[in-house]
Structure formats: structure tokens, C-alpha cells
Design a protein around this motif. Structure first.
Motif, PDB file in Angstrom:
ATOM      1  N   LEU B 145     -25.505   9.949 -23.078  1.00  0.00           N
ATOM      2  CA  LEU B 145     -25.384   8.821 -23.684  1.00  0.00           C
ATOM      3  C   LEU B 145     -24.039   8.755 -24.510  1.00  0.00           C
ATOM      4  N   ALA B 146     -23.891   9.671 -25.178  1.00  0.00           N
ATOM      5  CA  ALA B 146     -22.586   9.782 -25.778  1.00  0.00           C
ATOM      6  C   ALA B 146     -21.730  10.989 -25.400  1.00  0.00           C
ATOM      7  N   ASP B 147     -20.188  10.804 -25.576  1.00  0.00           N
ATOM      8  CA  ASP B 147     -19.495  11.895 -25.354  1.00  0.00           C
ATOM      9  C   ASP B 147     -19.648  13.057 -26.136  1.00  0.00           C
ATOM     10  N   GLY B 148     -19.762  12.930 -27.314  1.00  0.00           N
ATOM     11  CA  GLY B 148     -19.787  14.053 -28.207  1.00  0.00           C
ATOM     12  C   GLY B 148     -20.792  13.487 -29.439  1.00  0.00           C
ATOM     13  N   PRO B 149     -21.322  14.248 -30.362  1.00  0.00           N
ATOM     14  CA  PRO B 149     -22.069  14.043 -31.440  1.00  0.00           C
ATOM     15  C   PRO B 149     -21.524  12.615 -32.305  1.00  0.00           C
ATOM     16  N   VAL B 150     -22.528  11.992 -32.565  1.00  0.00           N
ATOM     17  CA  VAL B 150     -22.293  10.743 -33.330  1.00  0.00           C
ATOM     18  C   VAL B 150     -22.436  10.943 -34.772  1.00  0.00           C
ATOM     19  N   ASN B 151     -21.476  10.398 -35.527  1.00  0.00           N
ATOM     20  CA  ASN B 151     -21.455  10.569 -36.936  1.00  0.00           C
ATOM     21  C   ASN B 151     -22.338   9.376 -37.496  1.00  0.00           C
ATOM     22  N   TRP B 152     -23.613   9.711 -37.471  1.00  0.00           N
ATOM     23  CA  TRP B 152     -24.710   8.499 -37.758  1.00  0.00           C
ATOM     24  C   TRP B 152     -24.538   8.089 -39.445  1.00  0.00           C
ATOM     25  N   THR B 153     -24.684   8.882 -40.127  1.00  0.00           N
ATOM     26  CA  THR B 153     -24.629   8.437 -41.542  1.00  0.00           C
ATOM     27  C   THR B 153     -23.304   8.463 -42.229  1.00  0.00           C
ATOM     28  N   GLY B 154     -22.175   8.933 -41.179  1.00  0.00           N
ATOM     29  CA  GLY B 154     -20.793   8.832 -41.994  1.00  0.00           C
ATOM     30  C   GLY B 154     -20.236   7.421 -41.660  1.00  0.00           C
ATOM     31  N   THR B 155     -20.688   6.867 -40.726  1.00  0.00           N
ATOM     32  CA  THR B 155     -19.847   5.337 -40.332  1.00  0.00           C
ATOM     33  C   THR B 155     -20.990   4.133 -40.692  1.00  0.00           C
ATOM     34  N   ALA B 156     -20.430   3.032 -41.143  1.00  0.00           N
ATOM     35  CA  ALA B 156     -21.209   1.914 -41.174  1.00  0.00           C
ATOM     36  C   ALA B 156     -22.076   1.561 -40.362  1.00  0.00           C
ATOM     37  N   SER B 157     -21.728   1.399 -38.946  1.00  0.00           N
ATOM     38  CA  SER B 157     -22.495   0.966 -37.826  1.00  0.00           C
ATOM     39  C   SER B 157     -23.800   1.977 -37.658  1.00  0.00           C
ATOM     40  N   GLY B 158     -23.085   3.205 -37.593  1.00  0.00           N
ATOM     41  CA  GLY B 158     -24.252   4.442 -37.438  1.00  0.00           C
ATOM     42  C   GLY B 158     -25.348   4.335 -38.303  1.00  0.00           C
ATOM     43  N   SER B 159     -24.858   4.106 -39.789  1.00  0.00           N
ATOM     44  CA  SER B 159     -25.925   4.212 -40.912  1.00  0.00           C
ATOM     45  C   SER B 159     -26.879   2.774 -40.378  1.00  0.00           C
ATOM     46  N   PHE B 160     -26.358   1.785 -40.185  1.00  0.00           N
ATOM     47  CA  PHE B 160     -27.251   0.593 -39.814  1.00  0.00           C
ATOM     48  C   PHE B 160     -28.140   0.887 -38.738  1.00  0.00           C
ATOM     49  N   ILE B 161     -27.707   1.414 -37.609  1.00  0.00           N
ATOM     50  CA  ILE B 161     -28.635   1.664 -36.683  1.00  0.00           C
ATOM     51  C   ILE B 161     -29.659   2.670 -37.307  1.00  0.00           C
TER      52      ILE B 161
END
Lengths: 273, 294
Positions: B145-161
Motif C-alpha cells: 500500500l505504501a512504497d516505504g514506511p509512513v511517518n505517521w506522527t511526524g506529519t500533519a496528515s499522518g497524525s490526523f489519520i
């Protein structure tokens, strides 16, 4: 016939997806708690080491937090149910003006944002010298949980036939005696599920405990786990998951055993019939 | 419900029975609100003295970018999370209403996320979103689903999700229970009749059940909106309001001022939240009281 089979398959797929969605975080928690390293789940077999650390290291204060939580939640639940029983009795049985006002007033109160209370509560408890004591938590918890308890108990008490009360009154019972000799025993399942729900609400409370406690002598488990620091600086995920597992396992068990009572109580409190 | 069939007439007993309840609610909820309202007209920072400044805290709030960001985040989060909770909760309720073996066990499954302290489950989610070895990235990367690891809590949209998933997971069960109670009140002969008329299950649900669920769904919608308006625990633990304040809710924003010793401004921010919440609660009580008045 064919569409019925399809529906059956869809239902099972939906049910399994639901269970996976709800339970995966917990399975993950148990898996990490039993692994030596959080980045290698199950590598080299499972070990109880994290549990031993959490339970056996006094400086982590896990057992202090757990004890504080159990005492505060139990006291809050008992006091709440006592007070709510008295009020529910008055509302369902005695003549009084403004019953609906009381019921809807407390319902509205229970929806206030907790953050709009904490500044005042912090100053009040500081002035009383109660910061970081059980009393500082139990008092606001009781006030906070009372509305829900009242609504649930009113719906249970309301179902008890008035003939029972009348018979007791004819026998010479005072209203207080009617309450504890007739109503409470008959409504016992309802009273117990109210107590259980009150306990869960107190056990889960976070923001009051965050601002009204300062260390392990009164800090409760949600705050303790939220602030859990390792002995060596890095985030000790294995320990945190073991602490979470020890905390959540009893609640999961209680929930599974008493699910019918909990659901009944909750739905009566929320969409009363 | 209340009001019919009083057993004891006359006397003032009722007030003694209800006094402890009112005492607690006034002492620890109503007075604190009044106290917060009072404080909101003062400049009141620890060690800096107290000074009456009337509405200055409020005028400051309206031009404060931090407050505007927190308010905007809270409203956006409600707009996304609450419909999702209602949708998933209703789906769960429909499943739980069916004839499945071990009914109690399925119900317990759904109940468990609700019963666990949010601060504790937020910590589990925090690990799930760990960049290096969390479950979310493990699934994202291995499923392609993703090419590499997602920076969940490091980005605004990642944190929102991340917050969205953790919050919906925790609250959809509550919606499910309310809707389930509503479903069980739907007369089964109504559904049977629709069946005889050769309606599919989905049609029965859409045309017969859903309209009857409308009052229950309205109550759930309002309740969840009021509850999400004050969201705090999961954000405090999972993202801390970051990155850059992008996931700071109004509750967390006010809390940060209280925790920093600024009681005047913290009070003003939390009073603004209170006022919005009070308006919605009033609406909720009106709706909940609908059957009562009849």
C-alpha cells in the motif's frame, strides 16, 4: 435460496472483520509484551521478562498506580451508587416538584467539557491541601459519574411495581426503609450493573487525574501508563505493553462476563426507554 | 417514566433524598464552571498576580492563531470522525443483531475497545504507528500500500489519520450499542412483511429499518458530536497535539494554558468550548426529552 447463502457468507465476513478490527490492537499488545524486543515480535520465543520488570521494579511504581486506581474507582463507584439510589428513589417514588428539571439538568451537566472544570478544581484542591490525594479525585469523580448512574437507576426503579412499596408502607416502613428493604434488593441486578459502569468510568478517567495528582501516591493507572518512562530514557515498549496488558486483562474479562448487564445499563443511560 | 405513581404524598422527604446528588453536582461541576467563567475576566498567571481585564482574554482568543488552529482542527475532526463512527457503529449493530452462534462473545468483542481507558489504548496505537517497527507500517509496506514506511506522527496528515483510526476504534462500539438497542425495538413483523413482498435484506434495511432508526441515530450523532468536541485523552497521549500544533484540540489547547499556570486565558478558552458544548447539550436534552414530554 442462493441469495440467502450469499447473505450468510457476507454476514460471517462482516462479523470476522468486526472482530479483527476490535481485537487486533490487543493481540498486538500481548504479542509485544511477551517479546524480548518490540521490533522482533516472537523472535527467540516468548518471555515473561517484561511482566517481571513491571511488577518487580518498585521505582516504576506500576503497582502503586494500580492500587490507587482500584481504590479511587471502587470508592467512587460505591459513593455514586449510594447517592444516585437515594435520588432515583425520590424521583420515581416521592412527591416532588421539578423532577424532570433535575433529570435533564444532570444530563446536560454530564456533557460539559471537563477542561472547563480543571482550573477551578486545581485551585480548590490546592487551597484545601488535597492535591495528590484520593479525596481530590473521588469527589469530582462522584459528581462526574452521578448523572449517568441516576439515569440508569431511575429506569430500573421505575419498573418495580408500586404495590410493593405500598405493602411495605402499610407494614409501617419509612421511605428510607422502603428503599433499602424493598427497592434495592429487587433492583439488585440494576444496582450492580450501575456500580460496574461507574467503576469503569472512574477507572478510565484521565484529565482530572492528570491535573490533580503529582506522583505515585495518588496517580492513577491511565496517567501512569501515559507518562510511563523507562529506566534508561528510551521508550520501553515491552514494559508499557506488559503494564497495559495487566491493566486491561481484568477489564476485558469483566466486560466479557458482564456484557449483557453493561449493554443494558449503557443503553438505558443513553437512550432511555 | 418519572412522575407517575408517587407512593408517598406530602412531606419533604424527597428533598433530603435528592440533596446529596445536588450537593456533589453543584460543588464539583456547577461552581467550577461558574469559577472558570469568573476567572476568564482576569489576567491570572501563577506568581504574576491577578488583574481584572474584562473581555480581553476573549478578544485575544479570536485573534490568537493557536486558538483558531485548535478550533479548526476540532471542527474538522468532528466532521470526519463522527460520520465514520456512525457508519461503522451502525454496521456493527446490524451484524450483532443477526443470528450468530456465541452472540455474547461477538458483543463482548465490540465492547472491549470501549471499556479500556483511552490513555492506555492510545499508547497501544502509539506503538502501532511507530515509524521503525510499528504494525501500521509493517502492514503498509508488506501489502504494498505504501512504497516505504509512513511517518505517521511526524506529519500533519499522518497524525490526523492516526488519531482518526484510534478514535473511531474506541467510539464506534458505543454507537453500535445504542443503534443495536434501536434495532431491537424495530417490530420483526414489519421486516417479515417486507420479506414476503420479496424485498432483499438490504432493501428491508434501507426502506423499513433505517427510517425507524432515525431518532436513535440522531441521538447518537448529537452525543458523539458533543463528546468529540471535548476530545482530549487520545490526542494528549498519541500525538501530544503535534506536529506543530496541527492536532491540538480546544480541550488540549486550554489544558496547556492551565498546566503552564495561565488560568485566565485557559479559562476563557475553555469557556468558549463550554458555550458551544452547552448549546449542543441543550439541543440533545430537547431531543432526549421528546418522549418524556408526551
Amino acid at each position: 435460496m442462493k441469495s440467502e447463502t450469499t447473505e450468510r457468507i457476507l454476514l460471517w465476513a462482516g462479523a470476522l472483520a468486526m472482530a479483527v478490527f476490535c481485537l487486533t490492537p490487543f493481540l498486538y499488545m500481548f504479542a509485544v509484551s511477551l517479546s524480548a524486543r518490540p521490533d522482533q515480535i516472537g523472535a527467540g520465543g516468548f518471555t515473561p521478562a517484561n511482566y517481571a520488570t513491571v511488577l518487580g521494579t518498585p521505582s516504576l511504581h506500576f503497582l502503586d498506580y494500580l492500587r490507587n486506581s482500584l481504590i479511587v474507582s471502587a470508592l467512587s463507584a460505591i459513593i455514586t451508587v449510594l447517592i444516585a439510589s437515594l435520588a432515583a428513589y425520590a424521583i420515581t417514588r416521592l412527591e416532588m416538584k421539578g423532577k424532570a428539571v433535575v433529570l435533564f439538568f444532570v444530563l446536560a451537566v454530564s456533557m460539559f467539557p471537563q477542561v472547563s472544570l480543571i482550573g477551578y478544581l486545581f485551585k480548590l484542591m490546592s487551597d484545601l491541601g488535597l492535591i495528590n490525594t484520593y479525596a481530590a479525585l473521588v469527589a469530582p469523580y462522584v459528581a462526574w459519574i452521578l448523572p449517568l448512574s441516576l439515569w440508569i437507576l431511575v429506569s430500573y426503579f421505575d419498573q418495580i411495581p408500586r404495590e410493593l412499596d405500598r405493602a411495605a408502607i402499610v407494614d409501617g416502613c419509612s421511605p428510607a426503609q422502603v428503599l433499602y428493604k424493598v427497592i434495592l434488593p429487587v433492583a439488585l441486578p440494576g444496582v450492580l450493573s450501575t456500580a460496574l459502569l461507574s467503576f469503569i468510568f472512574a477507572f478510565n478517567e484521565f484529565i482530572f487525574a492528570l491535573i490533580l495528582t503529582t506522583d505515585y501516591s495518588a496517580r492513577t493507572i491511565p496517567v501512569g501508563i501515559a507518562m510511563f518512562q523507562g529506566l534508561h530514557g528510551e521508550i520501553p515498549w515491552g514494559n508499557i505493553m506488559a503494564a497495559s496488558a495487566i491493566t486491561t486483562a481484568p477489564i476485558m474479562l469483566l466486560t466479557a462476563v458482564f456484557q449483557r448487564h453493561i449493554i443494558q445499563g449503557l443503553t438505558r443511560g443513553a437512550v432511555k426507554g | 417514566m418519572a412522575g407517575r405513581g408517587e407512593v408517598v404524598t406530602g412531606g419533604r422527604e424527597a428533598y433530603f433524598f435528592i440533596a446529596p446528588l445536588l450537593l456533589f453536582v453543584f460543588a464539583f461541576i456547577v461552581f467550577p464552571i461558574a469559577g472558570t467563567f469568573f476567572s476568564s475576566f482576569f489576567s491570572d498567571v501563577t506568581f504574576m498576580g491577578k488583574k481584572f481585564i474584562f473581555l480581553s482574554n476573549y478578544t485575544h482568543a479570536f485573534s490568537d492563531p493557536g486558538f483558531r488552529q485548535a478550533f479548526g482542527f476540532t471542527l474538522t475532526f468532528i466532521a470526519v470522525a463522527v460520520p465514520l463512527e456512525l457508519f461503522i457503529g451502525t454496521a456493527f449493530a446490524v451484524i450483532l443483531d443477526q443470528e450468530l452462534p456465541l452472540r455474547g462473545l461477538w458483543r463482548a468483542c465490540v465492547l472491549i475497545p470501549w471499556a479500556i481507558p483511552s490513555a492506555v489504548s492510545a499508547r497501544i496505537w502509539q506503538l502501532i504507528y511507530n515509524y521503525g517497527y510499528g504494525l501500521a507500517n509493517f502492514i503498509a509496506v508488506h501489502s504494498g500500500l505504501a512504497d516505504g514506511p509512513v511517518n505517521w506522527t511526524g506529519t500533519a496528515s499522518g497524525s490526523f489519520i492516526a488519531l482518526l483510526a484510534a478514535d473511531v476504534w474506541k467510539t464506534a462500539p458505543f454507537v453500535a450499542l445504542i443503534v443495536l438497542a434501536g434495532l431491537q425495538a424495530v417490530p420483526s413483523d414489519l421486516k417479515a412483511q417486507a420479506r414476503v413482498d420479496r424485498a432483499t435484506s438490504f432493501q428491508v434495511f434501507r426502506l423499513v429499518t433505517l427510517p425507524l432508526l432515525k431518532p436513535v441515530l440522531t441521538v447518537a450523532l448529537l452525543f458523539r458530536t458533543i463528546d468529540t468536541l471535548r476530545i482530549f485523552d487520545v490526542i494528549y497521549v498519541l500525538t501530544g497535539g503535534g506536529p506543530g500544533g496541527s492536532t491540538t484540540s480546544v480541550s488540549l489547547y486550554a489544558y496547556n494554558y492551565f498546566a503552564g499556570g495561565d488560568f485566565g486565558y485557559g479559562s476563557a478558552v475553555s469557556m468558549l468550548l463550554f458555550m458551544v458544548s452547552f448549546g449542543l447539550s441543550w439541543l440533545y436534552v430537547r431531543l432526549a426529552g421528546f418522549g418524556e414530554a408526551a
